[in-house]
Design an enzyme around this catalytic site. Structure first.
Site, PDB file in Angstrom:
ATOM      1  CG  ASP A 148      -0.295   0.053   2.534  1.00 35.74           C
ATOM      2  OD1 ASP A 148       0.923   0.252   2.594  1.00 35.74           O
ATOM      3  OD2 ASP A 148      -0.998  -0.086   3.558  1.00 35.74           O
ATOM      4  CG  HIS A 173      -9.505 -22.960  10.246  1.00 34.15           C
ATOM      5  ND1 HIS A 173     -10.043 -24.035   9.585  1.00 34.15           N
ATOM      6  CD2 HIS A 173     -10.498 -22.031  10.345  1.00 34.15           C
ATOM      7  CE1 HIS A 173     -11.315 -23.783   9.305  1.00 34.15           C
ATOM      8  NE2 HIS A 173     -11.618 -22.576   9.758  1.00 34.15           N
ATOM      9  CB  CYS A 231     -11.305 -27.553   7.137  1.00 31.61           C
ATOM     10  SG  CYS A 231      -9.894 -26.447   6.902  1.00 31.61           S
ATOM     11  CB  CYS A 264      -9.615 -28.879  10.282  1.00 29.50           C
ATOM     12  SG  CYS A 264     -10.329 -27.256  10.587  1.00 29.50           S
ATOM     13  CB  CYS A 274      -6.319 -26.086   7.515  1.00 30.10           C
ATOM     14  SG  CYS A 274      -6.971 -26.017   9.195  1.00 30.10           S
ATOM     15  CG  ASP A 290      -5.968  -5.555   1.669  1.00 31.47           C
ATOM     16  OD1 ASP A 290      -6.505  -4.771   0.876  1.00 31.47           O
ATOM     17  OD2 ASP A 290      -5.706  -5.255   2.849  1.00 31.47           O
TER      18      ASP A 290
HETATM   19 ZN   LIG Z   1      -9.259 -25.903   9.050  1.00 33.65          ZN
END
Ligand SMILES: [Zn+2]
Length: 375
Positions: free
Chosen positions: A92, A335, A304, A309, A306, A266
């Site tokens: 930015d 996550h 999920c 999870c 990730c 963003d």
């Molecule tokens: Zn997750």
């Protein structure tokens, strides 16, 4: 050197999907950019950020110019090397954060003088200095230096501010010069006023930019007003260039913005919320500090993939949050970033397939179900 380019590949209604090509790699759009304020996405290793599917990060000029300074980062080989992130970086301009964070700001035609919120030292940011800093950092996508009033503001204040930003946009363009492989984005201003948004878009297109941001939204106007503004503001920007909505947002803000023709966004939300025990899931926001998770062996989201999870229970995430262990922020940030990137991937696929309306209906239906019932 490979050039900066945008290949718009499919449209579904106003929503678009495509690829921005840069010498540092491709950015699949719609794209969500995690925020790496102080040369780090807090609580995440850069390779972990990449593993969530992020193609690009955002860095903050204001923070980096104060500490460790753009000159030091340049001496150490640039921001990509410094923070070990070798994909594209957007920075930015510093303008927005000077207005929101610095002390004793003084705004003139030339630029802004201010005192650092860290140590009280005095600094100046102008369009020319902002371009110099972003060049020293080695940013791939550079943002014009601009100014934006907090909303609500009266029409005179919004018009004066927008016209100053357009003069600064022309000075930013001149100072940026010709840098193959690097892009300069203009920023549309004008508050929620259609005529000012139109005037701003025309001024920017006359100057000519590689991409165009919708600025001055997500500053407290609320989702309905923001969508109302995007309904006309996005269409004023060139079809063949990336469109970036700055500082947005929550998952439903993001989906609504993509539906209105936005390509890039963003927000600090997924990383900041991760550190305060909030998880974004397909079923809405889960507060991991809530006592109902204390004995729950199930993952945050069974579907999920990730690490949080795949390998940990709600009970564990609850425990490490309550114990203020660092792994709490690490797992929940991972996550959340994973969820945001999955959201973008889902939209890209649906737009390409021409099924974005159905995808949106599914998104809202899942959220309406709410989180899983307590055991
Ligand atoms: Zn997750």
């Amino acid at each position: 050197m490979e050039k900066f380019s945008f290949d718009l590949q499919a449209r579904d209604g106003s929503a678009r999907t495509g690829v921005i090509s840069t010498p540092r790699g491709d950015i699949r759009t719609p794209a969500f950019m995690p925020v790496g304020t102080a040369a780090t996405v807090k609580a995440m290793m850069p390779e972990s950020v990449a593993a969530t599917g992020a193609d690009i990060l955002l860095g903050n000029t204001y923070h980096l110019m104060l500490r460790p300074t753009a000159e030091r980062i340049d001496r150490l080989g640039g921001l990509h090397k410094f923070m070990n992130w070798h994909k594209p970086i957007l920075t930015d301009s510093g303008g927005f954060q000077v207005m929101s964070l610095a002390d004793l700001r003084k705004l003139t035609e030339k630029g802004v003088t201010f005192k650092s919120h860290i140590d009280g030292s005095k600094h100046e940011l102008t369009p020319e200095r902002s371009m110099e800093i972003q060049k020293l950092l080695g940013s791939d996508i550079v943002m014009c230096f601009d100014e934006c009033p907090a909303l609500p503001a009266d029409r005179d204040r919004i018009a004066d501010s927008m016209r100053l930003s357009m003069r600064w946009a022309a000075r930013s363009r001149d100072a940026f010069g010709d840098r193959p492989g690097h892009a300069l984005f203009g920023i549309q201003q004008g508050g929620l006023e259609k005529d000012f948004r139109e005037e701003s878009a025309k001024a920017l297109v006359d100057i000519g930019f590689d991409g165009y941001a919708v600025g001055g939204l997500a500053v407290g106007e609320g989702q309905e007003a923001m969508f109302g503004c995007l309904d006309f503001a996005t269409d004023m920007l060139p079809v063949d260039r990336p469109r970036y909505l700055m500082g947005v947002g929550k998952p439903d803000d993001i989906v609504g913005a993509v539906a209105r023709g936005i390509d890039m966004m963003d927000c600090v939300l997924p990383s900041r919320s991760g550190r305060t025990g909030q998880a974004f899931t397909r079923h809405g926001v889960v507060n991991i500090k809530n006592a109902r998770h204390a004995d729950d062996p199930r993952p945050l989201d069974e579907d999920c993939t990730c690490p949080a999870c795949s390998n940990y229970s709600r009970a564990y995430l609850h425990h490490v949050f309550r114990s203020q262990e660092m792994i709490s922020g690490m797992l929940l940030t991972w996550h959340n970033l994973h969820y945001f990137q999955e959201l973008m991937a889902g939209m890209r696929g649906a737009i390409a397939a021409g099924t974005f309306d159905a995808w949106q209906a599914g998104f809202h239906a899942q959220r309406a179900q709410g989180d899983i019932e307590p055991l």
